[in-house]
Design an enzyme around this catalytic site. Structure first.
Site, PDB file in Angstrom:
ATOM      1  N   ASP A   1       9.105  25.434  -8.255  1.00 56.86           N
ATOM      2  CA  ASP A   1      10.274  25.758  -7.433  1.00 56.86           C
ATOM      3  C   ASP A   1      10.826  24.440  -6.893  1.00 56.86           C
ATOM      4  OD1 ASP A   1      12.122  27.291  -5.868  1.00 56.86           O
ATOM      5  OD2 ASP A   1      10.869  26.933  -4.116  1.00 56.86           O
ATOM      6  N   SER A   2      12.023  24.515  -6.322  1.00 58.02           N
ATOM      7  CA  SER A   2      12.600  23.326  -5.702  1.00 58.02           C
ATOM      8  C   SER A   2      11.813  22.912  -4.461  1.00 58.02           C
ATOM      9  CB  SER A   2      14.050  23.621  -5.327  1.00 58.02           C
ATOM     10  OG  SER A   2      14.106  24.797  -4.537  1.00 58.02           O
TER      11      SER A   2
ATOM     12  N   CYS B   1      12.139  29.517  -9.083  1.00 64.16           N
ATOM     13  CA  CYS B   1      13.376  29.205  -8.352  1.00 64.16           C
ATOM     14  C   CYS B   1      14.546  29.982  -8.964  1.00 64.16           C
ATOM     15  CB  CYS B   1      13.629  27.707  -8.467  1.00 64.16           C
ATOM     16  SG  CYS B   1      15.114  27.146  -7.664  1.00 64.16           S
TER      17      CYS B   1
ATOM     18  N   GLU C   1      12.921  27.226   6.340  1.00 61.53           N
ATOM     19  CA  GLU C   1      12.178  25.962   6.337  1.00 61.53           C
ATOM     20  C   GLU C   1      11.805  25.541   7.759  1.00 61.53           C
ATOM     21  OE1 GLU C   1      11.740  23.492   3.681  1.00 61.53           O
ATOM     22  OE2 GLU C   1      12.451  24.807   2.091  1.00 61.53           O
TER      23      GLU C   1
ATOM     24  N   CYS D   1      16.916  34.577  -3.800  1.00 61.57           N
ATOM     25  CA  CYS D   1      16.508  33.209  -3.469  1.00 61.57           C
ATOM     26  C   CYS D   1      15.079  33.304  -2.960  1.00 61.57           C
ATOM     27  CB  CYS D   1      17.435  32.637  -2.398  1.00 61.57           C
ATOM     28  SG  CYS D   1      16.853  31.072  -1.713  1.00 61.57           S
TER      29      CYS D   1
ATOM     30  N   HIS E   1      13.404  31.961  -0.719  1.00 60.17           N
ATOM     31  CA  HIS E   1      13.126  31.960   0.725  1.00 60.17           C
ATOM     32  C   HIS E   1      13.443  33.292   1.406  1.00 60.17           C
ATOM     33  CE1 HIS E   1      13.079  27.711  -0.050  1.00 60.17           C
ATOM     34  NE2 HIS E   1      12.818  27.418   1.216  1.00 60.17           N
TER      35      HIS E   1
HETATM   36  N1  DGL Z   1      14.349  27.854  -4.514  1.00 55.99           N
HETATM   37  C1  DGL Z   1      15.772  28.007  -4.348  1.00 55.99           C
HETATM   38  C2  DGL Z   1      16.209  29.346  -4.986  1.00 55.99           C
HETATM   39  O1  DGL Z   1      15.432  30.254  -5.155  1.00 55.99           O
HETATM   40  C3  DGL Z   1      16.177  27.956  -2.891  1.00 55.99           C
HETATM   41  C4  DGL Z   1      16.082  26.606  -2.267  1.00 55.99           C
HETATM   42  C5  DGL Z   1      17.018  25.593  -2.879  1.00 55.99           C
HETATM   43  O2  DGL Z   1      18.239  25.649  -2.655  1.00 55.99           O
HETATM   44  O3  DGL Z   1      16.534  24.726  -3.587  1.00 55.99           O
HETATM   45  O4  DGL Z   1      17.343  29.475  -5.323  1.00 55.99           O
END
Ligand code: DGL
Length: 267
Positions: A9-10, A72, A151, A183, A185
């Site tokens: 993931d990011s 992600c 976050e 997303c 989060h």
């Molecule tokens: N992991 C990203 C997503 O699911 C969210 C966080 C980001 O913007 O990198 O889209």
């Protein structure tokens, strides 16, 4: 096959997908990479997201993973085909499973999608949904402030409730009965989202269906780990190990034991 499953993931958000994989596939080893130095991806260009994702995939390949889960939504929506073409192992994304689940849930054929700016702009959720059932109406909304709220740990907080109301107000006008948390989060603030949208709207967390798809794939290909020993979980980040561990402690059922910061630019 006791080779690990690679998940990336990011940043920390993909741990919501890891949590679900641990629940549904407790026997599997996992190598997770969170790009904590370069998060967020949600407002970045496709070229940048592809460059970052390719480096991560090369890192995971160096760990001999037997499958890759793109945890992600932004990466899944923008560069899934490119990633699959770079590796020989199967790649599972979160967008297709999330779309499938929402179609199964909706009764009135009105689905809402929330995600990062890049995910919403890509239209990928919409096109998967409409491929499954063209009669479904889709309404989507980017919610860029949700990621920093999570976050910062503002999970149960008036500020989060205020922002949820501001973003989701317009979705209320469309009489949706299923809302995709598109997303990584967003499942962590599902209580705030659920309070605002009300009981008539089913919140769809793609993580559940993603783990289910992974399980089906491993079974179909005879790739399940048959060994009895305790599973190994290794976590790698590009920055900020301590912050990652704090977040992981809130999300995962097990404590993080192996965590390492690496220079992802070397891959
Ligand atoms: N992991 C990203 C997503 O699911 C969210 C966080 C980001 O913007 O990198 O889209």
């Amino acid at each position: 096959m006791d080779a690990p499953i690679g998940v990336f993931d990011s940043g920390v958000g993909g741990l919501t997908v890891v949590r679900e994989i641990i629940r549904q596939l407790p026997n599997e080893n996992i190598v997770y990479f969170g790009d904590t130095a370069r998060v967020p991806y949600g407002g970045k260009s496709k070229d940048t997201i592809l460059k970052y994702s390719s480096q991560i995939v090369r890192f995971l390949t160096s760990k001999n993973v037997k499958a890759i889960v793109v945890a992600c939504n932004t990466v899944s929506a923008l560069v899934l085909d490119e990633i699959q073409s770079e590796v020989d192992v199967p790649v599972i994304d979160v967008v297709r499973p999330g779309a499938k689940m929402a179609v199964e849930f909706t009764k009135n054929h009105h689905i809402g999608i929330i995600g990062t700016q890049a995910t919403i702009k890509s239209g990928k959720y919409n096109s998967y949904i409409r491929t499954i059932d063209p009669s479904i109406t889709v309404v989507s909304k980017a919610c860029p402030l949700f990621v920093p709220l999570v976050e910062e740990g503002l999970i149960e907080d008036r500020v989060t409730d205020d922002i949820v109301g501001r973003y989701l107000q317009e979705l209320k006008e469309y009489d949706i009965d299923a809302l995709i948390l598109g997303c990584t989060h967003y499942p962590l603030i599902r209580n705030a989202i659920g309070r605002y949208m009300g009981d008539g709207v089913k919140l769809v967390n793609p993580a559940y269906e993603t783990a289910k798809s992974l399980k089906a794939l491993l079974e179909e290909k005879g790739m399940r780990n048959q060994k009895e020993e305790a599973s190994r979980y290794e976590y790698y980040v590009s920055d900020g190990k301590d912050k990652f561990v704090n977040f992981a402690d809130r999300v995962l059922p097990l404590q993080v034991e192996h965590i390492e910061a690496i220079n992802i630019e070397n891959f």
